[in-house]
Write a protein that holds these residues in place. Structure first.
Motif, mmCIF file in Angstrom:
data_model
loop_
_atom_site.group_PDB
_atom_site.id
_atom_site.type_symbol
_atom_site.label_atom_id
_atom_site.label_comp_id
_atom_site.label_asym_id
_atom_site.label_seq_id
_atom_site.Cartn_x
_atom_site.Cartn_y
_atom_site.Cartn_z
ATOM 1 N N VAL A 1 0.838 -1.200 0.000
ATOM 2 C CA VAL A 1 0.000 0.000 0.000
ATOM 3 C C VAL A 1 0.876 1.255 0.000
ATOM 4 C CG1 VAL A 1 -1.573 1.367 1.434
ATOM 5 C CG2 VAL A 1 -2.045 -1.035 1.008
ATOM 6 N N THR A 2 1.935 1.233 0.780
ATOM 7 C CA THR A 2 2.848 2.377 0.818
ATOM 8 C C THR A 2 3.469 2.613 -0.560
ATOM 9 O OG1 THR A 2 3.320 1.964 3.145
ATOM 10 C CG2 THR A 2 4.897 3.331 1.946
ATOM 11 N N GLY A 3 3.916 1.540 -1.190
ATOM 12 C CA GLY A 3 4.464 1.660 -2.537
ATOM 13 C C GLY A 3 3.443 2.176 -3.539
ATOM 14 N N PHE A 4 2.204 1.709 -3.417
ATOM 15 C CA PHE A 4 1.154 2.171 -4.320
ATOM 16 C C PHE A 4 0.845 3.650 -4.100
ATOM 17 C CE2 PHE A 4 -3.323 2.732 -5.603
ATOM 18 C CZ PHE A 4 -3.184 2.415 -6.951
ATOM 19 N N ALA A 5 0.828 4.084 -2.854
ATOM 20 C CA ALA A 5 0.588 5.506 -2.572
ATOM 21 C C ALA A 5 1.713 6.370 -3.146
ATOM 22 C CB ALA A 5 0.440 5.727 -1.075
ATOM 23 N N LEU A 6 2.941 5.898 -3.047
ATOM 24 C CA LEU A 6 4.065 6.633 -3.640
ATOM 25 C C LEU A 6 3.941 6.679 -5.161
ATOM 26 C CD1 LEU A 6 6.999 5.357 -1.408
ATOM 27 C CD2 LEU A 6 5.979 7.650 -1.418
ATOM 28 N N LEU A 7 3.490 5.594 -5.761
ATOM 29 C CA LEU A 7 3.249 5.583 -7.197
ATOM 30 C C LEU A 7 2.151 6.578 -7.575
ATOM 31 C CD1 LEU A 7 3.760 4.221 -9.997
ATOM 32 C CD2 LEU A 7 1.918 2.640 -9.378
ATOM 33 N N LYS B 1 -4.079 12.583 -4.832
ATOM 34 C CA LYS B 1 -4.292 11.196 -5.260
ATOM 35 C C LYS B 1 -3.504 10.230 -4.385
ATOM 36 C CE LYS B 1 -5.681 12.387 -9.870
ATOM 37 N NZ LYS B 1 -5.382 12.438 -11.272
ATOM 38 N N ALA B 2 -2.315 10.653 -3.955
ATOM 39 C CA ALA B 2 -1.512 9.798 -3.077
ATOM 40 C C ALA B 2 -2.201 9.604 -1.732
ATOM 41 C CB ALA B 2 -0.127 10.409 -2.875
ATOM 42 N N TRP B 3 -2.711 10.687 -1.138
ATOM 43 C CA TRP B 3 -3.424 10.562 0.137
ATOM 44 C C TRP B 3 -4.686 9.721 -0.022
ATOM 45 C CZ3 TRP B 3 -1.487 10.888 4.625
ATOM 46 C CH2 TRP B 3 -0.469 11.783 4.917
ATOM 47 N N SER B 4 -5.354 9.884 -1.141
ATOM 48 C CA SER B 4 -6.560 9.093 -1.386
ATOM 49 C C SER B 4 -6.218 7.602 -1.468
ATOM 50 C CB SER B 4 -7.233 9.550 -2.683
ATOM 51 O OG SER B 4 -7.605 10.912 -2.596
ATOM 52 N N ALA B 5 -5.163 7.277 -2.222
ATOM 53 C CA ALA B 5 -4.737 5.883 -2.344
ATOM 54 C C ALA B 5 -4.282 5.336 -0.994
ATOM 55 C CB ALA B 5 -3.620 5.757 -3.378
ATOM 56 N N ALA B 6 -3.566 6.161 -0.238
ATOM 57 C CA ALA B 6 -3.092 5.731 1.082
ATOM 58 C C ALA B 6 -4.264 5.487 2.026
ATOM 59 C CB ALA B 6 -2.143 6.774 1.670
ATOM 60 N N TYR B 7 -5.270 6.364 2.009
ATOM 61 C CA TYR B 7 -6.428 6.175 2.878
ATOM 62 C C TYR B 7 -7.198 4.918 2.487
ATOM 63 C CZ TYR B 7 -10.462 7.070 5.786
ATOM 64 O OH TYR B 7 -11.446 6.950 6.739
ATOM 65 N N GLY B 8 -7.404 4.724 1.200
ATOM 66 C CA GLY B 8 -8.095 3.510 0.748
ATOM 67 C C GLY B 8 -7.345 2.259 1.159
#
Length: 121
Positions: free
Chosen positions: A22-28, A37-44
């Protein structure tokens, strides 16, 4: 203080691997679309990771009694679903500027990471 059984340790490794993905995906997401978009991905992703962590904590005790083990897993799954629903409602109420596509993608990536890491561990 509770000592973890050897059967519960892999569950926590699954959650740790899920968190790393998830951390890697948020960085992506940050690299592709920016901070929102990063915060949104991290929250999801965090929604799924928190649910998985709660599941692991509930079943961590381990037992050789099949009925108790079944009840623990059912209780853990119901708790996980409840927490997931509550955290999505919190997102709707408090994170209105979220990129909902990235939030859902973060949740989906975390959920897939959970299932694939179960296969790996």
């Amino acid at each position: 203080m509770t000592v973890l059984s050897s059967n519960s340790r892999p569950m926590f490794r699954v959650v740790a691997l899920q968190f790393a993905i998830v951390t890697g995906f948020a960085l992506l997401a940050w690299n592709i679309g920016g901070v929102n978009k990063a915060w949104s991905a991290a929250y999801g992703g965090a929604i799924a990771v928190i649910g998985s962590l709660m599941y692991a904590m509930i079943v961590a005790g381990g037992t050789n009694d099949a009925k108790k083990a079944f009840r623990a897993h059912v209780r853990a799954e119901v708790t996980k679903i409840f927490i997931t629903v509550v955290l999505f409602i919190v997102a709707l109420a408090l994170f209105q500027s979220a990129s909902w596509l990235w939030l859902i993608l973060g949740f989906a990536v975390a959920t897939l990471a959970y299932w694939f890491s179960l296969l790996a561990i």
